[in-house]
Design a protein around this motif. Sequence first.
Motif, mmCIF file in Angstrom:
data_model
loop_
_atom_site.group_PDB
_atom_site.id
_atom_site.type_symbol
_atom_site.label_atom_id
_atom_site.label_comp_id
_atom_site.label_asym_id
_atom_site.label_seq_id
_atom_site.Cartn_x
_atom_site.Cartn_y
_atom_site.Cartn_z
ATOM 1 N N ILE A 25 60.789 29.573 36.906
ATOM 2 C CA ILE A 25 59.836 29.727 35.799
ATOM 3 C C ILE A 25 59.389 28.398 35.196
ATOM 4 N N LEU A 26 60.300 27.467 35.001
ATOM 5 C CA LEU A 26 59.968 26.233 34.288
ATOM 6 C C LEU A 26 58.962 25.382 35.073
ATOM 7 N N PRO A 27 58.054 24.713 34.379
ATOM 8 C CA PRO A 27 56.970 23.978 35.045
ATOM 9 C C PRO A 27 57.434 22.888 36.008
ATOM 10 N N ASP A 28 58.577 22.256 35.727
ATOM 11 C CA ASP A 28 59.027 21.141 36.561
ATOM 12 C C ASP A 28 60.055 21.547 37.611
ATOM 13 N N SER A 29 60.226 22.851 37.812
ATOM 14 C CA SER A 29 61.237 23.308 38.767
ATOM 15 C C SER A 29 60.693 23.316 40.189
ATOM 16 N N LEU A 30 61.584 23.075 41.132
ATOM 17 C CA LEU A 30 61.200 22.969 42.539
ATOM 18 C C LEU A 30 60.643 24.276 43.094
ATOM 19 N N MET A 31 61.181 25.402 42.623
ATOM 20 C CA MET A 31 60.789 26.714 43.142
ATOM 21 C C MET A 31 59.878 27.470 42.173
ATOM 22 N N ARG A 32 59.184 26.742 41.317
ATOM 23 C CA ARG A 32 58.329 27.341 40.285
ATOM 24 C C ARG A 32 57.315 28.313 40.881
ATOM 25 N N VAL A 33 57.217 29.489 40.257
ATOM 26 C CA VAL A 33 56.147 30.440 40.540
ATOM 27 C C VAL A 33 55.052 30.171 39.515
ATOM 28 N N ASP A 34 53.873 29.791 39.978
ATOM 29 C CA ASP A 34 52.844 29.305 39.054
ATOM 30 C C ASP A 34 52.499 30.305 37.953
ATOM 31 N N GLY A 35 52.542 31.591 38.247
ATOM 32 C CA GLY A 35 52.226 32.582 37.217
ATOM 33 C C GLY A 35 53.407 33.011 36.382
ATOM 34 N N GLY A 36 54.578 32.439 36.636
ATOM 35 C CA GLY A 36 55.796 32.926 36.003
ATOM 36 C C GLY A 36 55.893 32.700 34.513
ATOM 37 N N GLN A 37 55.548 31.514 34.069
ATOM 38 C CA GLN A 37 55.726 31.211 32.648
ATOM 39 C C GLN A 37 54.834 32.083 31.768
ATOM 40 N N ALA A 38 53.657 32.420 32.261
ATOM 41 C CA ALA A 38 52.711 33.209 31.463
ATOM 42 C C ALA A 38 53.210 34.619 31.167
ATOM 43 N N ALA A 166 53.692 42.031 33.739
ATOM 44 C CA ALA A 166 55.030 41.485 33.515
ATOM 45 C C ALA A 166 55.656 41.116 34.857
ATOM 46 N N THR A 167 54.797 40.951 35.866
ATOM 47 C CA THR A 167 55.167 40.434 37.179
ATOM 48 C C THR A 167 54.130 39.373 37.530
ATOM 49 N N ALA A 168 54.481 38.476 38.448
ATOM 50 C CA ALA A 168 53.556 37.382 38.742
ATOM 51 C C ALA A 168 53.821 36.794 40.117
ATOM 52 N N ALA A 169 52.775 36.106 40.602
ATOM 53 C CA ALA A 169 52.845 35.392 41.873
ATOM 54 C C ALA A 169 52.218 34.016 41.698
ATOM 55 N N ALA A 170 52.094 33.280 42.805
ATOM 56 C CA ALA A 170 51.526 31.934 42.735
ATOM 57 C C ALA A 170 50.066 31.957 42.308
ATOM 58 N N THR A 171 49.338 33.000 42.718
ATOM 59 C CA THR A 171 47.931 33.131 42.335
ATOM 60 C C THR A 171 47.633 34.580 41.983
ATOM 61 N N PRO A 172 46.602 34.835 41.171
ATOM 62 C CA PRO A 172 46.216 36.221 40.873
ATOM 63 C C PRO A 172 45.844 37.012 42.122
ATOM 64 N N ASP A 173 45.208 36.361 43.093
ATOM 65 C CA ASP A 173 44.817 37.070 44.314
ATOM 66 C C ASP A 173 46.029 37.576 45.083
ATOM 67 N N VAL A 174 47.038 36.737 45.207
ATOM 68 C CA VAL A 174 48.266 37.155 45.894
ATOM 69 C C VAL A 174 48.924 38.294 45.127
#
Length: 200
Positions: A25-38, A166-174
Amino acid sequence: MSSSTTSQEWNKTALLVIDMQNDFILPDSLMRVDGGQAIVPNVVKAVEVARRRGILVVWVVREHDPLGRDVELFRRHLYSGEKAGPASKGSPGAELVDGLVIKEGDYKVVKTRFSGFFATHLNSFLRTSGINSLVVVGVQTPNCIRETVFDAVALDYEYVSVIVDATAAATPDVHNANIFDMKNIGVKTPTLQEWCELDD
């Protein structure tokens, strides 16, 4: 669940909160999911509503051996250095993101693969707890959410829902493509507001 849901039905429901951990979730994490924090505020609210309704909250998390011996082969290179690999057991990255706390009465399941059901006791725990309906939140939609949901359908849980915001992926399209696939196998896909407005 139907639009008219009784407290007795909520008692047969579990909220699965998947991989809402710092390393994802965190912005600087190696495995960050881009939509996660939102989605963090919506996941927090979903947990609050679940507890108010008497829904069992199950935290499904990754916790890996610091040496990466239980990690998928394609990720083991991330555990070869001096720094702890993603979601290593006991590391800050494996902790839940701020705002989410495991409380008394909740349950935690540790997984080492995408599905919360793969090589875990999640199914037996849910069955012995009288659970026949699942609501899923967390990250990320094409991997851990999708795999867990498809397994839940294969295991014949009566109702399976994914809260779409309340779920997320790297992009909205995915995210949207995977939600579409899950809808096609009978999974309900309410927004958080729609789920919150179901009758108590």
